[in-house]
Design a protein around this motif. Structure first.
Motif, PDB file in Angstrom:
ATOM      1  N   ALA A  11     -39.512  44.832  20.516  1.00 14.19           N
ATOM      2  CA  ALA A  11     -39.929  44.496  18.771  1.00 14.19           C
ATOM      3  C   ALA A  11     -38.655  44.592  18.360  1.00 14.19           C
ATOM      4  O   ALA A  11     -38.547  44.578  17.735  1.00 14.19           O
ATOM      5  CB  ALA A  11     -41.474  45.341  18.408  1.00 14.19           C
ATOM      6  N   ILE A  12     -38.328  45.843  18.701  1.00 11.22           N
ATOM      7  CA  ILE A  12     -36.532  45.830  17.887  1.00 11.22           C
ATOM      8  C   ILE A  12     -35.900  45.399  18.902  1.00 11.22           C
ATOM      9  O   ILE A  12     -35.316  44.811  17.829  1.00 11.22           O
ATOM     10  CB  ILE A  12     -36.284  47.185  18.574  1.00 11.22           C
ATOM     11  CG1 ILE A  12     -36.731  48.358  18.053  1.00 11.22           C
ATOM     12  CG2 ILE A  12     -34.763  47.808  17.521  1.00 11.22           C
ATOM     13  CD1 ILE A  12     -36.847  50.196  18.523  1.00 11.22           C
ATOM     14  N   ALA A  13     -35.719  44.681  19.590  1.00 11.74           N
ATOM     15  CA  ALA A  13     -34.613  43.829  20.058  1.00 11.74           C
ATOM     16  C   ALA A  13     -34.727  42.556  19.700  1.00 11.74           C
ATOM     17  O   ALA A  13     -34.168  42.060  19.818  1.00 11.74           O
ATOM     18  CB  ALA A  13     -35.014  43.783  21.897  1.00 11.74           C
ATOM     19  N   LEU A  14     -36.233  42.234  19.646  1.00 12.41           N
ATOM     20  CA  LEU A  14     -36.811  41.192  19.378  1.00 12.41           C
ATOM     21  C   LEU A  14     -35.925  40.817  17.521  1.00 12.41           C
ATOM     22  O   LEU A  14     -35.640  40.001  17.329  1.00 12.41           O
ATOM     23  CB  LEU A  14     -37.825  40.426  19.692  1.00 12.41           C
ATOM     24  CG  LEU A  14     -38.817  40.270  21.020  1.00 12.41           C
ATOM     25  CD1 LEU A  14     -40.657  40.061  20.913  1.00 12.41           C
ATOM     26  CD2 LEU A  14     -37.981  39.003  21.370  1.00 12.41           C
ATOM     27  N   GLY A  15     -36.426  41.648  17.008  1.00 16.29           N
ATOM     28  CA  GLY A  15     -35.750  41.968  15.899  1.00 16.29           C
ATOM     29  C   GLY A  15     -34.519  42.004  15.559  1.00 16.29           C
ATOM     30  O   GLY A  15     -33.802  40.741  14.405  1.00 16.29           O
ATOM     31  N   ASN A  45     -24.513  43.008   3.926  1.00 17.09           N
ATOM     32  CA  ASN A  45     -24.656  44.179   3.559  1.00 17.09           C
ATOM     33  C   ASN A  45     -25.799  45.118   2.675  1.00 17.09           C
ATOM     34  O   ASN A  45     -26.009  45.894   3.000  1.00 17.09           O
ATOM     35  CB  ASN A  45     -23.493  45.241   4.185  1.00 17.09           C
ATOM     36  CG  ASN A  45     -22.967  44.707   5.457  1.00 17.09           C
ATOM     37  OD1 ASN A  45     -24.044  44.428   6.541  1.00 17.09           O
ATOM     38  ND2 ASN A  45     -21.488  45.320   5.880  1.00 17.09           N
ATOM     39  N   VAL A  46     -25.167  43.971   1.540  1.00 18.05           N
ATOM     40  CA  VAL A  46     -25.498  44.783   0.411  1.00 18.05           C
ATOM     41  C   VAL A  46     -27.388  43.708   0.795  1.00 18.05           C
ATOM     42  O   VAL A  46     -28.200  44.658  -0.066  1.00 18.05           O
ATOM     43  CB  VAL A  46     -25.026  43.958  -0.785  1.00 18.05           C
ATOM     44  CG1 VAL A  46     -25.883  44.361  -2.220  1.00 18.05           C
ATOM     45  CG2 VAL A  46     -23.553  44.658  -0.697  1.00 18.05           C
ATOM     46  N   SER A  47     -27.752  42.692   0.638  1.00 19.45           N
ATOM     47  CA  SER A  47     -28.443  42.304   1.030  1.00 19.45           C
ATOM     48  C   SER A  47     -29.347  42.985   1.874  1.00 19.45           C
ATOM     49  O   SER A  47     -31.037  43.030   1.251  1.00 19.45           O
ATOM     50  CB  SER A  47     -28.868  41.058   0.953  1.00 19.45           C
ATOM     51  OG  SER A  47     -28.426  40.648   1.782  1.00 19.45           O
ATOM     52  N   GLY A  48     -29.561  43.553   3.050  1.00 20.91           N
ATOM     53  CA  GLY A  48     -29.778  43.636   3.762  1.00 20.91           C
ATOM     54  C   GLY A  48     -30.454  45.641   3.021  1.00 20.91           C
ATOM     55  O   GLY A  48     -31.692  45.879   3.299  1.00 20.91           O
ATOM     56  N   CYS A  49     -29.409  46.227   2.691  1.00 22.68           N
ATOM     57  CA  CYS A  49     -29.911  47.446   1.271  1.00 22.68           C
ATOM     58  C   CYS A  49     -30.936  47.547   0.665  1.00 22.68           C
ATOM     59  O   CYS A  49     -32.548  48.089   1.182  1.00 22.68           O
ATOM     60  CB  CYS A  49     -28.505  47.610   1.494  1.00 22.68           C
ATOM     61  SG  CYS A  49     -27.436  48.455   2.693  1.00 22.68           S
ATOM     62  N   LEU A  50     -31.047  46.042  -0.117  1.00 23.30           N
ATOM     63  CA  LEU A  50     -31.643  45.195  -0.822  1.00 23.30           C
ATOM     64  C   LEU A  50     -33.208  45.993   0.185  1.00 23.30           C
ATOM     65  O   LEU A  50     -34.238  46.351  -0.174  1.00 23.30           O
ATOM     66  CB  LEU A  50     -31.452  44.327  -1.886  1.00 23.30           C
ATOM     67  CG  LEU A  50     -32.364  43.661  -2.341  1.00 23.30           C
ATOM     68  CD1 LEU A  50     -32.518  44.856  -3.998  1.00 23.30           C
ATOM     69  CD2 LEU A  50     -32.277  41.954  -2.652  1.00 23.30           C
ATOM     70  N   LEU A  51     -33.440  44.925   1.360  1.00 22.07           N
ATOM     71  CA  LEU A  51     -34.561  43.800   1.764  1.00 22.07           C
ATOM     72  C   LEU A  51     -35.022  45.750   2.373  1.00 22.07           C
ATOM     73  O   LEU A  51     -36.485  46.052   2.169  1.00 22.07           O
ATOM     74  CB  LEU A  51     -34.508  43.133   2.816  1.00 22.07           C
ATOM     75  CG  LEU A  51     -33.889  42.424   2.418  1.00 22.07           C
ATOM     76  CD1 LEU A  51     -33.452  40.790   3.162  1.00 22.07           C
ATOM     77  CD2 LEU A  51     -34.984  41.531   1.216  1.00 22.07           C
ATOM     78  N   PHE A  72     -39.533  46.700  14.257  1.00 21.52           N
ATOM     79  CA  PHE A  72     -39.199  45.433  14.192  1.00 21.52           C
ATOM     80  C   PHE A  72     -38.531  44.915  13.235  1.00 21.52           C
ATOM     81  O   PHE A  72     -37.527  44.524  13.406  1.00 21.52           O
ATOM     82  CB  PHE A  72     -40.281  44.437  14.723  1.00 21.52           C
ATOM     83  CG  PHE A  72     -40.310  42.995  14.134  1.00 21.52           C
ATOM     84  CD1 PHE A  72     -39.611  41.736  15.232  1.00 21.52           C
ATOM     85  CD2 PHE A  72     -40.269  42.434  13.120  1.00 21.52           C
ATOM     86  CE1 PHE A  72     -39.352  40.987  15.170  1.00 21.52           C
ATOM     87  CE2 PHE A  72     -39.944  41.265  12.870  1.00 21.52           C
ATOM     88  CZ  PHE A  72     -39.643  40.340  14.229  1.00 21.52           C
ATOM     89  N   LEU A  73     -38.767  45.321  11.693  1.00 21.97           N
ATOM     90  CA  LEU A  73     -38.276  44.640  10.208  1.00 21.97           C
ATOM     91  C   LEU A  73     -37.069  45.652  10.546  1.00 21.97           C
ATOM     92  O   LEU A  73     -36.009  45.037   9.973  1.00 21.97           O
ATOM     93  CB  LEU A  73     -39.374  44.497   9.664  1.00 21.97           C
ATOM     94  CG  LEU A  73     -40.977  43.109   9.977  1.00 21.97           C
ATOM     95  CD1 LEU A  73     -41.064  43.477   8.515  1.00 21.97           C
ATOM     96  CD2 LEU A  73     -39.142  41.674   9.442  1.00 21.97           C
ATOM     97  N   GLY A  74     -37.819  46.924  10.337  1.00 24.18           N
ATOM     98  CA  GLY A  74     -35.577  48.053   9.948  1.00 24.18           C
ATOM     99  C   GLY A  74     -35.041  48.440  11.003  1.00 24.18           C
ATOM    100  O   GLY A  74     -34.422  47.938  10.668  1.00 24.18           O
ATOM    101  N   VAL A  75     -35.451  48.104  12.143  1.00 21.76           N
ATOM    102  CA  VAL A  75     -34.254  48.976  13.037  1.00 21.76           C
ATOM    103  C   VAL A  75     -34.095  47.517  13.869  1.00 21.76           C
ATOM    104  O   VAL A  75     -32.693  47.693  14.176  1.00 21.76           O
ATOM    105  CB  VAL A  75     -34.971  49.914  13.956  1.00 21.76           C
ATOM    106  CG1 VAL A  75     -33.734  50.147  14.697  1.00 21.76           C
ATOM    107  CG2 VAL A  75     -35.552  51.196  13.215  1.00 21.76           C
ATOM    108  N   GLY A  76     -35.102  47.028  13.760  1.00 21.41           N
ATOM    109  CA  GLY A  76     -34.799  44.850  14.751  1.00 21.41           C
ATOM    110  C   GLY A  76     -33.831  44.208  13.214  1.00 21.41           C
ATOM    111  O   GLY A  76     -32.938  44.289  13.968  1.00 21.41           O
ATOM    112  N   VAL A  77     -34.523  43.669  12.618  1.00 20.39           N
ATOM    113  CA  VAL A  77     -34.285  42.446  12.444  1.00 20.39           C
ATOM    114  C   VAL A  77     -33.275  43.199  11.562  1.00 20.39           C
ATOM    115  O   VAL A  77     -31.706  42.623  11.170  1.00 20.39           O
ATOM    116  CB  VAL A  77     -35.433  41.756  11.231  1.00 20.39           C
ATOM    117  CG1 VAL A  77     -34.484  40.949  10.215  1.00 20.39           C
ATOM    118  CG2 VAL A  77     -36.329  41.074  11.970  1.00 20.39           C
ATOM    119  N   LEU A  78     -33.321  44.180  10.432  1.00 14.06           N
ATOM    120  CA  LEU A  78     -32.452  44.615   9.472  1.00 14.06           C
ATOM    121  C   LEU A  78     -31.355  44.782  10.179  1.00 14.06           C
ATOM    122  O   LEU A  78     -30.097  45.491   9.596  1.00 14.06           O
ATOM    123  CB  LEU A  78     -33.076  45.888   7.971  1.00 14.06           C
ATOM    124  CG  LEU A  78     -34.388  45.396   7.135  1.00 14.06           C
ATOM    125  CD1 LEU A  78     -35.090  45.499   6.419  1.00 14.06           C
ATOM    126  CD2 LEU A  78     -33.598  43.581   6.554  1.00 14.06           C
ATOM    127  N   GLY A  79     -31.266  45.954  10.532  1.00 11.56           N
ATOM    128  CA  GLY A  79     -29.905  46.136  11.777  1.00 11.56           C
ATOM    129  C   GLY A  79     -29.323  45.758  12.669  1.00 11.56           C
ATOM    130  O   GLY A  79     -28.463  45.763  12.428  1.00 11.56           O
TER     131      GLY A  79
END
Length: 138
Positions: A11-15, A45-51, A72-79
């Motif tokens: 999940a982390i890798a796909l994200g 970076n700013v939009s990722g922090c907002l999200l 998936f979302l926090g670590v994967g996609v946003l990371g």
């Protein structure tokens, strides 16, 4: 893998792959000169922090998230989407080409904007959802 860690890592890798592809697309669409302000990375970076602020309210205060949503979302996609390494390299590049003002503005501005964006994401999401911040005892 024991305990479902293979599923978690998947999940982390796909994200992460999705986030990195999106970030790369924005960097290609909005290039900058080494001495110029790197608006694409700054916006990412700013939009990722907002999200991440929005996401954290939803998964900790609004609803009970399924097990793999946060990784998936926090670590994967946003990371994968946000990038400290590119930020650091772009600061160094600005210094190397003789643009110390741009480097300093980007260095400090990114930090202030990112922290402000997280707080804004938390606050606006709480207001929009009626969630109340749970303070831990202690």
């Amino acid at each position: 893998m024991a305990g479902g860690s293979g599923t978690l890592l998947g999940a982390i890798a796909l994200g992460g792959m999705a986030g990195a592809v999106l970030r790369h697309g924005l960097a290609v669409a909005f290039p900058h000169d080494p001495g110029g302000f790197p608006w694409a990375t700054f916006a990412v970076n700013v939009s990722g922090c907002l999200l991440i602020g929005v996401l954290m309210v939803f998964i900790t205060e609004v609803w009970t998230a399924p097990r793999l949503v946060r990784p998936f979302l926090g670590v994967g996609v946003l990371g994968g989407y946000t990038t400290f390494s590119t930020y650091a390299v772009e600061v160094q590049q600005a210094l190397a080409v003789g643009a110390p003002r741009t480097a300093l503005l980007y260095l400090a501005g990114s930090l202030v904007a990112a922290l402000t964006a997280v707080r804004l994401g938390l606050t606006l999401t709480r207001l929009a959802t009626g969630a109340r911040h749970r303070r831990s005892a202690g």
